[in-house]
Scaffold this motif. Sequence first.
Motif, PDB file in Angstrom:
ATOM      1  N   GLU A 135      11.346  -3.061  21.139  1.00  0.00           N
ATOM      2  CA  GLU A 135      11.191  -3.550  19.768  1.00  0.00           C
ATOM      3  C   GLU A 135      11.005  -5.069  19.759  1.00  0.00           C
ATOM      4  O   GLU A 135      10.222  -5.613  18.962  1.00  0.00           O
ATOM      5  CB  GLU A 135      12.402  -3.157  18.917  1.00  0.00           C
ATOM      6  N   LYS A 136      11.703  -5.752  20.663  1.00  0.00           N
ATOM      7  CA  LYS A 136      11.600  -7.221  20.755  1.00  0.00           C
ATOM      8  C   LYS A 136      10.225  -7.622  21.289  1.00  0.00           C
ATOM      9  O   LYS A 136       9.570  -8.523  20.756  1.00  0.00           O
ATOM     10  CB  LYS A 136      12.709  -7.741  21.668  1.00  0.00           C
ATOM     11  N   ASP A 137       9.758  -6.916  22.338  1.00  0.00           N
ATOM     12  CA  ASP A 137       8.468  -7.264  22.952  1.00  0.00           C
ATOM     13  C   ASP A 137       7.288  -6.903  22.052  1.00  0.00           C
ATOM     14  O   ASP A 137       6.278  -7.614  22.033  1.00  0.00           O
ATOM     15  CB  ASP A 137       8.310  -6.532  24.295  1.00  0.00           C
ATOM     16  N   TRP A 138       7.406  -5.802  21.330  1.00  0.00           N
ATOM     17  CA  TRP A 138       6.280  -5.323  20.523  1.00  0.00           C
ATOM     18  C   TRP A 138       6.328  -5.810  19.075  1.00  0.00           C
ATOM     19  O   TRP A 138       5.324  -5.752  18.369  1.00  0.00           O
ATOM     20  CB  TRP A 138       6.239  -3.788  20.528  1.00  0.00           C
ATOM     21  N   GLY A 139       7.497  -6.249  18.619  1.00  0.00           N
ATOM     22  CA  GLY A 139       7.618  -6.686  17.232  1.00  0.00           C
ATOM     23  C   GLY A 139       7.460  -5.543  16.238  1.00  0.00           C
ATOM     24  O   GLY A 139       6.934  -5.740  15.131  1.00  0.00           O
ATOM     25  N   VAL A 140       7.903  -4.330  16.622  1.00  0.00           N
ATOM     26  CA  VAL A 140       7.802  -3.144  15.746  1.00  0.00           C
ATOM     27  C   VAL A 140       9.139  -2.401  15.763  1.00  0.00           C
ATOM     28  O   VAL A 140      10.002  -2.680  16.594  1.00  0.00           O
ATOM     29  CB  VAL A 140       6.689  -2.171  16.216  1.00  0.00           C
ATOM     30  N   LYS A 141       9.278  -1.450  14.843  1.00  0.00           N
ATOM     31  CA  LYS A 141      10.423  -0.534  14.903  1.00  0.00           C
ATOM     32  C   LYS A 141      10.032   0.627  15.791  1.00  0.00           C
ATOM     33  O   LYS A 141       8.892   1.113  15.737  1.00  0.00           O
ATOM     34  CB  LYS A 141      10.776  -0.030  13.498  1.00  0.00           C
ATOM     35  N   LEU A 142      10.959   1.105  16.624  1.00  0.00           N
ATOM     36  CA  LEU A 142      10.672   2.206  17.544  1.00  0.00           C
ATOM     37  C   LEU A 142      11.642   3.358  17.302  1.00  0.00           C
ATOM     38  O   LEU A 142      12.845   3.144  17.108  1.00  0.00           O
ATOM     39  CB  LEU A 142      10.792   1.715  18.995  1.00  0.00           C
ATOM     40  N   LEU A 143      11.112   4.562  17.282  1.00  0.00           N
ATOM     41  CA  LEU A 143      11.932   5.766  17.177  1.00  0.00           C
ATOM     42  C   LEU A 143      11.614   6.691  18.338  1.00  0.00           C
ATOM     43  O   LEU A 143      10.435   6.930  18.633  1.00  0.00           O
ATOM     44  CB  LEU A 143      11.654   6.519  15.865  1.00  0.00           C
ATOM     45  N   ASP A 144      12.655   7.215  18.999  1.00  0.00           N
ATOM     46  CA  ASP A 144      12.400   8.256  19.998  1.00  0.00           C
ATOM     47  C   ASP A 144      12.441   9.616  19.308  1.00  0.00           C
ATOM     48  O   ASP A 144      12.551   9.700  18.081  1.00  0.00           O
ATOM     49  CB  ASP A 144      13.393   8.161  21.163  1.00  0.00           C
ATOM     50  N   ARG A 145      12.325  10.685  20.085  1.00  0.00           N
ATOM     51  CA  ARG A 145      12.238  12.029  19.500  1.00  0.00           C
ATOM     52  C   ARG A 145      13.450  12.352  18.624  1.00  0.00           C
ATOM     53  O   ARG A 145      13.325  12.846  17.510  1.00  0.00           O
ATOM     54  CB  ARG A 145      12.103  13.071  20.622  1.00  0.00           C
ATOM     55  N   THR A 146      14.644  12.030  19.140  1.00  0.00           N
ATOM     56  CA  THR A 146      15.866  12.304  18.378  1.00  0.00           C
ATOM     57  C   THR A 146      15.892  11.513  17.075  1.00  0.00           C
ATOM     58  O   THR A 146      16.203  12.045  16.010  1.00  0.00           O
ATOM     59  CB  THR A 146      17.113  11.967  19.218  1.00  0.00           C
ATOM     60  N   GLY A 147      15.549  10.231  17.146  1.00  0.00           N
ATOM     61  CA  GLY A 147      15.543   9.396  15.953  1.00  0.00           C
ATOM     62  C   GLY A 147      14.563   9.895  14.903  1.00  0.00           C
ATOM     63  O   GLY A 147      14.860   9.884  13.700  1.00  0.00           O
ATOM     64  N   LEU A 148      13.387  10.374  15.363  1.00  0.00           N
ATOM     65  CA  LEU A 148      12.378  10.882  14.429  1.00  0.00           C
ATOM     66  C   LEU A 148      12.857  12.156  13.740  1.00  0.00           C
ATOM     67  O   LEU A 148      12.715  12.309  12.519  1.00  0.00           O
ATOM     68  CB  LEU A 148      11.067  11.141  15.179  1.00  0.00           C
ATOM     69  N   ILE A 149      13.450  13.070  14.514  1.00  0.00           N
ATOM     70  CA  ILE A 149      13.947  14.316  13.921  1.00  0.00           C
ATOM     71  C   ILE A 149      15.056  14.020  12.905  1.00  0.00           C
ATOM     72  O   ILE A 149      15.127  14.644  11.841  1.00  0.00           O
ATOM     73  CB  ILE A 149      14.443  15.286  15.020  1.00  0.00           C
ATOM     74  N   LEU A 150      15.907  13.044  13.219  1.00  0.00           N
ATOM     75  CA  LEU A 150      16.953  12.650  12.272  1.00  0.00           C
ATOM     76  C   LEU A 150      16.352  12.107  10.979  1.00  0.00           C
ATOM     77  O   LEU A 150      16.829  12.399   9.889  1.00  0.00           O
ATOM     78  CB  LEU A 150      17.863  11.591  12.900  1.00  0.00           C
ATOM     79  N   GLU A 151      15.270  11.331  11.099  1.00  0.00           N
ATOM     80  CA  GLU A 151      14.600  10.792   9.904  1.00  0.00           C
ATOM     81  C   GLU A 151      14.035  11.931   9.057  1.00  0.00           C
ATOM     82  O   GLU A 151      14.136  11.922   7.826  1.00  0.00           O
ATOM     83  CB  GLU A 151      13.458   9.845  10.324  1.00  0.00           C
ATOM     84  N   ILE A 152      13.445  12.934   9.716  1.00  0.00           N
ATOM     85  CA  ILE A 152      12.869  14.070   8.989  1.00  0.00           C
ATOM     86  C   ILE A 152      13.974  14.849   8.287  1.00  0.00           C
ATOM     87  O   ILE A 152      13.861  15.204   7.110  1.00  0.00           O
ATOM     88  CB  ILE A 152      12.101  14.998   9.959  1.00  0.00           C
ATOM     89  N   PHE A 153      15.061  15.112   9.010  1.00  0.00           N
ATOM     90  CA  PHE A 153      16.171  15.856   8.419  1.00  0.00           C
ATOM     91  C   PHE A 153      16.762  15.102   7.226  1.00  0.00           C
ATOM     92  O   PHE A 153      17.109  15.700   6.219  1.00  0.00           O
ATOM     93  CB  PHE A 153      17.258  16.105   9.473  1.00  0.00           C
ATOM     94  N   ALA A 154      16.877  13.781   7.360  1.00  0.00           N
ATOM     95  CA  ALA A 154      17.431  12.976   6.266  1.00  0.00           C
ATOM     96  C   ALA A 154      16.535  13.069   5.030  1.00  0.00           C
ATOM     97  O   ALA A 154      17.012  13.089   3.895  1.00  0.00           O
ATOM     98  CB  ALA A 154      17.575  11.519   6.705  1.00  0.00           C
ATOM     99  N   ASP A 155      15.228  13.146   5.256  1.00  0.00           N
ATOM    100  CA  ASP A 155      14.293  13.245   4.136  1.00  0.00           C
ATOM    101  C   ASP A 155      14.345  14.624   3.482  1.00  0.00           C
ATOM    102  O   ASP A 155      14.104  14.764   2.282  1.00  0.00           O
ATOM    103  CB  ASP A 155      12.870  12.957   4.641  1.00  0.00           C
ATOM    104  N   ARG A 156      14.668  15.670   4.273  1.00  0.00           N
ATOM    105  CA  ARG A 156      14.616  17.045   3.770  1.00  0.00           C
ATOM    106  C   ARG A 156      15.922  17.517   3.111  1.00  0.00           C
ATOM    107  O   ARG A 156      15.906  18.391   2.260  1.00  0.00           O
ATOM    108  CB  ARG A 156      14.318  18.024   4.909  1.00  0.00           C
ATOM    109  N   ALA A 157      17.063  16.971   3.568  1.00  0.00           N
ATOM    110  CA  ALA A 157      18.361  17.501   3.115  1.00  0.00           C
ATOM    111  C   ALA A 157      18.495  17.407   1.598  1.00  0.00           C
ATOM    112  O   ALA A 157      18.201  16.375   1.007  1.00  0.00           O
ATOM    113  CB  ALA A 157      19.499  16.746   3.796  1.00  0.00           C
TER     114      ALA A 157
END
Length: 390
Positions: free
Chosen positions: A64-86
Amino acid sequence: MALAAALPDLEVVGAEVVRLPKITPATLFGSGKVAELAARFEAAGVDLVLVDGPVGPVQQRNLEKDWGVKLLDRTGLILEIFADRARTREGVLQVELAALSYQRTRLVRAWTHLERQRGGLGFVGGPGETQIEADRRAIDEEVVKIRRQLAKVVKTRELHRAARRKVPFPVVALVGYTNAGKSTLFNRMTGAEVLAKDMLFATLDPTMRGVVLPSGRKVILSDTVGFISDLPTQLVAAFRATLEEVLEADLILHVRDIAHPETEEQAADVGDILESLGVDEDVPIFEVWNKIDLLSPDTRAALLVQDARTPGIHAVSALTGEGIGALLAAMGQALDAERVAAEVFVPFSDGRRRAWLHEAGVVTDERPEEDGFRLSLLWTARQKAAFEAL
Protein backbone atom coordinates in the motif's frame (compact mmCIF):
# COMPACT_ATOMS: atom_id res chain seq x y z
CA MET A 1 -13.19 -11.30 -11.21
CA ALA A 2 -16.57 -12.65 -10.06
CA LEU A 3 -15.78 -11.74 -6.45
CA ALA A 4 -14.79 -8.22 -7.49
CA ALA A 5 -17.98 -7.84 -9.54
CA ALA A 6 -20.01 -8.70 -6.43
CA LEU A 7 -19.15 -5.37 -4.81
CA PRO A 8 -21.43 -2.55 -5.97
CA ASP A 9 -19.96 0.67 -7.40
CA LEU A 10 -16.65 -1.09 -8.11
CA GLU A 11 -15.31 -0.71 -11.65
CA VAL A 12 -12.78 -3.39 -12.58
CA VAL A 13 -10.30 -1.87 -15.07
CA GLY A 14 -7.98 -4.85 -15.42
CA ALA A 15 -6.87 -8.26 -14.20
CA GLU A 16 -3.62 -10.16 -14.48
CA VAL A 17 -2.14 -13.48 -13.37
CA VAL A 18 1.30 -12.83 -11.85
CA ARG A 19 3.57 -15.85 -11.63
CA LEU A 20 5.80 -15.89 -8.55
CA PRO A 21 9.07 -17.90 -8.76
CA LYS A 22 9.31 -17.29 -5.02
CA ILE A 23 7.37 -15.25 -2.44
CA THR A 24 9.16 -12.14 -1.18
CA PRO A 25 8.46 -11.90 2.59
CA ALA A 26 8.32 -8.08 2.65
CA THR A 27 6.31 -7.33 -0.51
CA LEU A 28 5.01 -10.70 -1.85
CA PHE A 29 6.23 -9.74 -5.37
CA GLY A 30 9.80 -9.02 -6.41
CA SER A 31 11.04 -5.41 -6.39
CA GLY A 32 10.95 -5.14 -10.19
CA LYS A 33 7.34 -6.32 -10.37
CA VAL A 34 6.32 -3.99 -7.53
CA ALA A 35 7.83 -1.00 -9.39
CA GLU A 36 6.24 -2.06 -12.71
CA LEU A 37 2.80 -2.44 -11.15
CA ALA A 38 3.14 0.87 -9.30
CA ALA A 39 3.66 2.69 -12.62
CA ARG A 40 0.72 0.91 -14.24
CA PHE A 41 -1.60 1.65 -11.30
CA GLU A 42 -0.64 5.32 -11.35
CA ALA A 43 -1.19 5.57 -15.11
CA ALA A 44 -4.62 3.89 -14.88
CA GLY A 45 -5.70 5.94 -11.85
CA VAL A 46 -6.27 2.81 -9.76
CA ASP A 47 -7.48 3.34 -6.18
CA LEU A 48 -7.96 -0.28 -5.07
CA VAL A 49 -5.96 -3.43 -5.79
CA LEU A 50 -7.41 -6.91 -5.16
CA VAL A 51 -5.17 -9.94 -4.70
CA ASP A 52 -6.93 -13.31 -5.07
CA GLY A 53 -4.99 -15.04 -2.33
CA PRO A 54 -3.53 -14.45 1.14
CA VAL A 55 -1.44 -11.30 1.69
CA GLY A 56 0.40 -10.97 5.01
CA PRO A 57 -0.06 -7.88 7.22
CA VAL A 58 3.49 -6.61 6.58
CA GLN A 59 3.20 -7.30 2.86
CA GLN A 60 -0.09 -5.41 2.72
CA ARG A 61 1.35 -2.39 4.55
CA ASN A 62 4.45 -2.26 2.34
CA LEU A 63 2.54 -2.68 -0.94
CA GLU A 64 0.00 0.00 0.00
CA LYS A 65 2.92 2.34 0.78
CA ASP A 66 4.78 1.55 -2.47
CA TRP A 67 1.71 1.68 -4.70
CA GLY A 68 -0.21 4.48 -2.99
CA VAL A 69 -3.47 2.45 -3.13
CA LYS A 70 -5.70 0.46 -0.79
CA LEU A 71 -5.13 -3.30 -1.06
CA LEU A 72 -7.50 -6.14 -0.21
CA ASP A 73 -6.64 -9.83 -0.24
CA ARG A 74 -9.23 -12.57 -0.83
CA THR A 75 -10.35 -12.65 2.81
CA GLY A 76 -10.65 -8.87 3.01
CA LEU A 77 -12.71 -8.76 -0.20
CA ILE A 78 -15.12 -11.46 0.97
CA LEU A 79 -15.55 -9.58 4.26
CA GLU A 80 -16.38 -6.40 2.32
CA ILE A 81 -18.99 -8.28 0.27
CA PHE A 82 -20.54 -9.85 3.37
CA ALA A 83 -20.65 -6.47 5.11
CA ASP A 84 -22.50 -5.03 2.12
CA ARG A 85 -25.00 -7.93 2.00
CA ALA A 86 -25.85 -8.44 5.70
CA ARG A 87 -29.38 -7.31 6.54
CA THR A 88 -30.50 -9.08 9.72
CA ARG A 89 -29.15 -8.27 13.17
CA GLU A 90 -27.40 -11.62 13.34
CA GLY A 91 -25.86 -11.21 9.90
CA VAL A 92 -24.44 -7.79 10.80
CA LEU A 93 -22.99 -9.11 14.09
CA GLN A 94 -21.45 -12.15 12.37
CA VAL A 95 -19.75 -9.86 9.83
CA GLU A 96 -18.43 -7.57 12.56
CA LEU A 97 -17.07 -10.54 14.51
CA ALA A 98 -15.33 -11.98 11.45
CA ALA A 99 -13.91 -8.55 10.52
CA LEU A 100 -12.48 -8.00 14.01
CA SER A 101 -10.89 -11.46 14.02
CA TYR A 102 -9.31 -10.61 10.66
CA GLN A 103 -8.12 -7.16 11.78
CA ARG A 104 -6.56 -8.58 14.95
CA THR A 105 -4.15 -10.66 12.87
CA ARG A 106 -3.17 -7.61 10.78
CA LEU A 107 -1.92 -5.26 13.48
CA VAL A 108 1.56 -4.23 12.42
CA ARG A 109 3.82 -1.37 13.49
CA ALA A 110 2.94 1.38 11.03
CA TRP A 111 4.44 4.34 12.94
CA THR A 112 7.67 3.97 14.90
CA HIS A 113 6.82 6.88 17.22
CA LEU A 114 3.85 4.82 18.47
CA GLU A 115 5.97 1.73 19.03
CA ARG A 116 6.06 2.39 22.76
CA GLN A 117 4.23 4.85 24.91
CA ARG A 118 6.26 6.40 27.73
CA GLY A 119 6.20 4.46 30.98
CA GLY A 120 3.76 5.49 33.71
CA LEU A 121 4.36 6.47 37.31
CA GLY A 122 4.55 2.95 38.69
CA PHE A 123 7.18 1.56 41.01
CA VAL A 124 9.43 0.48 38.18
CA GLY A 125 8.42 3.01 35.51
CA GLY A 126 9.44 0.79 32.62
CA PRO A 127 8.17 1.02 29.04
CA GLY A 128 4.40 1.32 28.64
CA GLU A 129 2.23 -0.99 26.56
CA THR A 130 2.88 -0.95 22.84
CA GLN A 131 0.36 0.63 20.52
CA ILE A 132 -0.19 -2.80 18.95
CA GLU A 133 -1.04 -4.26 22.36
CA ALA A 134 -3.47 -1.40 23.04
CA ASP A 135 -5.18 -1.95 19.67
CA ARG A 136 -5.30 -5.70 20.25
CA ARG A 137 -6.84 -5.20 23.69
CA ALA A 138 -9.46 -2.84 22.24
CA ILE A 139 -10.35 -5.40 19.56
CA ASP A 140 -10.57 -8.21 22.14
CA GLU A 141 -12.95 -6.14 24.27
CA GLU A 142 -15.14 -5.43 21.21
CA VAL A 143 -15.14 -9.15 20.29
CA VAL A 144 -16.36 -10.07 23.78
CA LYS A 145 -19.13 -7.45 23.52
CA ILE A 146 -20.28 -8.68 20.09
CA ARG A 147 -20.22 -12.33 21.23
CA ARG A 148 -22.53 -11.41 24.10
CA GLN A 149 -24.95 -9.69 21.71
CA LEU A 150 -24.69 -12.60 19.29
CA ALA A 151 -25.49 -15.10 22.04
CA LYS A 152 -28.78 -13.28 22.65
CA VAL A 153 -29.63 -13.26 18.93
CA VAL A 154 -28.74 -16.93 18.54
CA LYS A 155 -30.90 -17.80 21.56
CA THR A 156 -33.83 -15.93 19.98
CA ARG A 157 -33.27 -17.75 16.67
CA GLU A 158 -33.20 -21.09 18.47
CA LEU A 159 -36.56 -20.22 20.05
CA HIS A 160 -37.92 -19.44 16.58
CA ARG A 161 -36.54 -22.74 15.31
CA ALA A 162 -38.13 -24.60 18.24
CA ALA A 163 -41.44 -22.95 17.37
CA ARG A 164 -41.05 -24.02 13.74
CA ARG A 165 -40.49 -27.63 14.86
CA LYS A 166 -44.04 -27.56 16.19
CA VAL A 167 -45.35 -26.42 12.80
CA PRO A 168 -46.62 -29.48 10.95
CA PHE A 169 -44.96 -28.67 7.63
CA PRO A 170 -41.70 -30.26 6.39
CA VAL A 171 -38.66 -28.02 5.75
CA VAL A 172 -36.87 -28.06 2.38
CA ALA A 173 -33.46 -26.33 2.29
CA LEU A 174 -31.78 -24.92 -0.82
CA VAL A 175 -27.99 -25.22 -0.69
CA GLY A 176 -25.29 -24.78 -3.28
CA TYR A 177 -22.27 -22.86 -4.46
CA THR A 178 -22.65 -19.12 -4.52
CA ASN A 179 -24.29 -17.80 -7.72
CA ALA A 180 -25.74 -21.22 -8.59
CA GLY A 181 -29.20 -19.65 -8.91
CA LYS A 182 -30.69 -20.62 -5.54
CA SER A 183 -32.52 -17.31 -5.01
CA THR A 184 -33.92 -17.31 -8.56
CA LEU A 185 -35.18 -20.87 -7.98
CA PHE A 186 -36.54 -19.83 -4.56
CA ASN A 187 -38.44 -16.94 -6.17
CA ARG A 188 -39.75 -19.17 -8.96
CA MET A 189 -41.07 -21.77 -6.51
CA THR A 190 -42.50 -19.38 -3.91
CA GLY A 191 -43.47 -16.27 -5.85
CA ALA A 192 -41.27 -14.27 -3.46
CA GLU A 193 -39.00 -11.39 -4.46
CA VAL A 194 -35.72 -12.27 -2.75
CA LEU A 195 -32.68 -10.43 -4.15
CA ALA A 196 -31.49 -12.56 -7.08
CA LYS A 197 -28.59 -11.19 -9.12
CA ASP A 198 -25.82 -12.63 -11.25
CA MET A 199 -23.22 -12.05 -8.52
CA LEU A 200 -21.56 -13.91 -5.69
CA PHE A 201 -23.20 -13.84 -2.25
CA ALA A 202 -26.42 -12.10 -3.39
CA THR A 203 -28.06 -13.96 -0.47
CA LEU A 204 -26.43 -13.81 2.96
CA ASP A 205 -29.23 -14.11 5.51
CA PRO A 206 -31.47 -17.22 5.46
CA THR A 207 -34.95 -16.62 4.01
CA MET A 208 -38.02 -18.87 4.48
CA ARG A 209 -41.36 -19.07 2.65
CA GLY A 210 -44.27 -21.49 2.46
CA VAL A 211 -44.88 -23.51 -0.73
CA VAL A 212 -47.84 -25.69 -1.72
CA LEU A 213 -46.71 -28.75 -3.72
CA PRO A 214 -48.82 -30.20 -6.59
CA SER A 215 -50.08 -32.90 -4.18
CA GLY A 216 -51.55 -30.15 -1.97
CA ARG A 217 -48.87 -30.70 0.66
CA LYS A 218 -47.47 -27.57 2.31
CA VAL A 219 -43.72 -27.23 2.90
CA ILE A 220 -41.39 -24.51 4.18
CA LEU A 221 -38.66 -23.60 1.66
CA SER A 222 -35.41 -22.15 3.05
CA ASP A 223 -32.85 -20.20 0.97
CA THR A 224 -29.33 -20.16 2.45
CA VAL A 225 -26.02 -18.35 1.95
CA GLY A 226 -23.97 -19.68 -0.96
CA PHE A 227 -20.88 -21.80 -0.36
CA ILE A 228 -17.45 -20.95 -1.78
CA SER A 229 -14.08 -22.69 -1.95
CA ASP A 230 -11.24 -21.45 0.25
CA LEU A 231 -13.66 -19.64 2.55
CA PRO A 232 -11.58 -17.77 5.17
CA THR A 233 -11.40 -19.57 8.50
CA GLN A 234 -12.88 -16.55 10.30
CA LEU A 235 -15.97 -16.80 8.10
CA VAL A 236 -16.33 -20.57 8.36
CA ALA A 237 -16.75 -20.18 12.12
CA ALA A 238 -18.79 -16.98 12.00
CA PHE A 239 -21.30 -18.07 9.36
CA ARG A 240 -21.76 -21.66 10.45
CA ALA A 241 -24.86 -20.52 12.37
CA THR A 242 -26.53 -19.28 9.18
CA LEU A 243 -26.16 -22.75 7.69
CA GLU A 244 -27.66 -24.53 10.70
CA GLU A 245 -31.09 -24.21 9.05
CA VAL A 246 -29.91 -27.04 6.80
CA LEU A 247 -29.72 -29.37 9.81
CA GLU A 248 -33.47 -28.91 10.38
CA ALA A 249 -34.38 -29.89 6.81
CA ASP A 250 -36.47 -32.92 5.82
CA LEU A 251 -35.22 -32.60 2.23
CA ILE A 252 -32.16 -30.81 0.80
CA LEU A 253 -32.02 -29.38 -2.73
CA HIS A 254 -28.39 -29.06 -3.85
CA VAL A 255 -28.61 -26.43 -6.59
CA ARG A 256 -25.78 -26.61 -9.15
CA ASP A 257 -24.89 -24.18 -11.93
CA ILE A 258 -24.61 -26.97 -14.48
CA ALA A 259 -23.39 -24.53 -17.15
CA HIS A 260 -20.36 -23.47 -15.07
CA PRO A 261 -17.04 -24.93 -16.31
CA GLU A 262 -16.09 -25.93 -12.73
CA THR A 263 -19.47 -27.34 -11.73
CA GLU A 264 -17.96 -30.66 -10.56
CA GLU A 265 -15.40 -28.95 -8.31
CA GLN A 266 -18.12 -26.68 -6.89
CA ALA A 267 -20.34 -29.70 -6.16
CA ALA A 268 -17.45 -31.39 -4.32
CA ASP A 269 -16.96 -28.25 -2.17
CA VAL A 270 -20.66 -28.21 -1.25
CA GLY A 271 -20.55 -31.92 -0.39
CA ASP A 272 -17.57 -31.35 1.93
CA ILE A 273 -19.33 -28.49 3.75
CA LEU A 274 -22.56 -30.49 4.18
CA GLU A 275 -20.52 -33.34 5.64
CA SER A 276 -18.69 -30.98 8.02
CA LEU A 277 -22.02 -29.55 9.18
CA GLY A 278 -23.10 -33.04 10.23
CA VAL A 279 -26.16 -33.35 7.98
CA ASP A 280 -28.10 -36.54 8.79
CA GLU A 281 -27.37 -39.26 6.22
CA ASP A 282 -31.05 -40.24 6.24
CA VAL A 283 -32.12 -36.83 4.88
CA PRO A 284 -32.74 -37.17 1.11
CA ILE A 285 -30.72 -34.84 -1.15
CA PHE A 286 -31.79 -33.85 -4.68
CA GLU A 287 -29.25 -32.53 -7.17
CA VAL A 288 -30.94 -29.68 -9.04
CA TRP A 289 -29.02 -28.99 -12.25
CA ASN A 290 -29.89 -25.36 -12.85
CA LYS A 291 -29.27 -23.02 -15.82
CA ILE A 292 -29.91 -25.62 -18.55
CA ASP A 293 -31.09 -22.68 -20.67
CA LEU A 294 -27.41 -21.67 -21.02
CA LEU A 295 -26.31 -25.04 -22.45
CA SER A 296 -25.85 -25.97 -26.10
CA PRO A 297 -28.74 -28.04 -27.56
CA ASP A 298 -26.64 -31.25 -27.63
CA THR A 299 -25.37 -30.92 -24.05
CA ARG A 300 -28.86 -30.03 -22.85
CA ALA A 301 -30.41 -33.06 -24.56
CA ALA A 302 -27.80 -35.37 -22.99
CA LEU A 303 -28.46 -33.92 -19.53
CA LEU A 304 -32.22 -34.35 -19.90
CA VAL A 305 -31.68 -38.05 -20.76
CA GLN A 306 -29.48 -38.43 -17.64
CA ASP A 307 -32.15 -36.62 -15.62
CA ALA A 308 -34.82 -39.08 -16.75
CA ARG A 309 -32.66 -42.11 -15.95
CA THR A 310 -31.13 -41.05 -12.61
CA PRO A 311 -33.30 -40.75 -9.48
CA GLY A 312 -32.54 -37.67 -7.40
CA ILE A 313 -31.29 -35.57 -10.34
CA HIS A 314 -33.52 -32.81 -11.76
CA ALA A 315 -32.49 -30.59 -14.67
CA VAL A 316 -34.22 -27.20 -14.50
CA SER A 317 -34.03 -23.58 -15.53
CA ALA A 318 -35.05 -21.32 -12.67
CA LEU A 319 -35.07 -18.44 -15.15
CA THR A 320 -37.51 -19.93 -17.68
CA GLY A 321 -39.36 -22.31 -15.34
CA GLU A 322 -38.50 -25.44 -17.33
CA GLY A 323 -38.48 -28.57 -15.16
CA ILE A 324 -39.82 -26.81 -12.05
CA GLY A 325 -43.18 -28.65 -12.12
CA ALA A 326 -41.46 -32.05 -12.23
CA LEU A 327 -39.14 -30.99 -9.39
CA LEU A 328 -42.05 -29.92 -7.16
CA ALA A 329 -43.84 -33.22 -7.85
CA ALA A 330 -40.69 -35.20 -6.99
CA MET A 331 -40.32 -33.22 -3.75
CA GLY A 332 -43.84 -34.27 -2.76
CA GLN A 333 -43.10 -37.93 -3.53
CA ALA A 334 -39.84 -37.86 -1.55
CA LEU A 335 -41.49 -36.31 1.49
CA ASP A 336 -44.38 -38.78 1.31
CA ALA A 337 -42.04 -41.74 0.88
CA GLU A 338 -40.41 -41.25 4.27
CA ARG A 339 -43.69 -41.47 6.18
CA VAL A 340 -44.30 -44.34 8.62
CA ALA A 341 -47.57 -45.66 10.01
CA ALA A 342 -48.45 -45.04 13.67
CA GLU A 343 -51.42 -44.88 16.03
CA VAL A 344 -52.03 -42.36 18.82
CA PHE A 345 -54.76 -41.68 21.38
CA VAL A 346 -55.80 -38.05 21.99
CA PRO A 347 -58.17 -37.22 24.91
CA PHE A 348 -61.26 -35.09 24.23
CA SER A 349 -59.69 -32.37 26.37
CA ASP A 350 -56.67 -32.10 24.04
CA GLY A 351 -58.37 -30.59 21.00
CA ARG A 352 -55.29 -28.56 20.06
CA ARG A 353 -53.13 -31.63 19.41
CA ARG A 354 -55.91 -33.32 17.45
CA ALA A 355 -56.35 -30.19 15.31
CA TRP A 356 -52.58 -30.11 14.74
CA LEU A 357 -52.61 -33.66 13.36
CA HIS A 358 -55.44 -32.87 10.97
CA GLU A 359 -53.76 -29.67 9.82
CA ALA A 360 -50.57 -31.63 9.15
CA GLY A 361 -52.53 -34.00 6.89
CA VAL A 362 -51.16 -37.12 8.60
CA VAL A 363 -54.48 -38.64 9.77
CA THR A 364 -55.63 -41.67 7.75
CA ASP A 365 -58.37 -42.84 10.14
CA GLU A 366 -60.06 -41.60 13.32
CA ARG A 367 -62.26 -43.55 15.76
CA PRO A 368 -64.02 -42.02 18.79
CA GLU A 369 -63.62 -43.93 22.06
CA GLU A 370 -64.95 -43.42 25.58
CA ASP A 371 -62.33 -40.83 26.63
CA GLY A 372 -61.06 -39.47 23.32
CA PHE A 373 -60.03 -40.27 19.76
CA ARG A 374 -57.91 -43.12 18.42
CA LEU A 375 -56.10 -41.84 15.30
CA SER A 376 -54.23 -43.83 12.65
CA LEU A 377 -51.38 -41.75 11.21
CA LEU A 378 -48.87 -41.69 8.37
CA TRP A 379 -46.14 -39.20 9.32
CA THR A 380 -42.46 -38.33 9.17
CA ALA A 381 -39.99 -38.56 12.04
CA ARG A 382 -39.92 -34.76 12.16
CA GLN A 383 -43.72 -34.53 12.40
CA LYS A 384 -43.69 -37.12 15.17
CA ALA A 385 -41.08 -35.08 17.10
CA ALA A 386 -43.07 -31.88 16.55
CA PHE A 387 -46.28 -33.54 17.81
CA GLU A 388 -44.53 -34.83 20.93
CA ALA A 389 -43.11 -31.34 21.57
CA LEU A 390 -46.59 -29.78 21.72
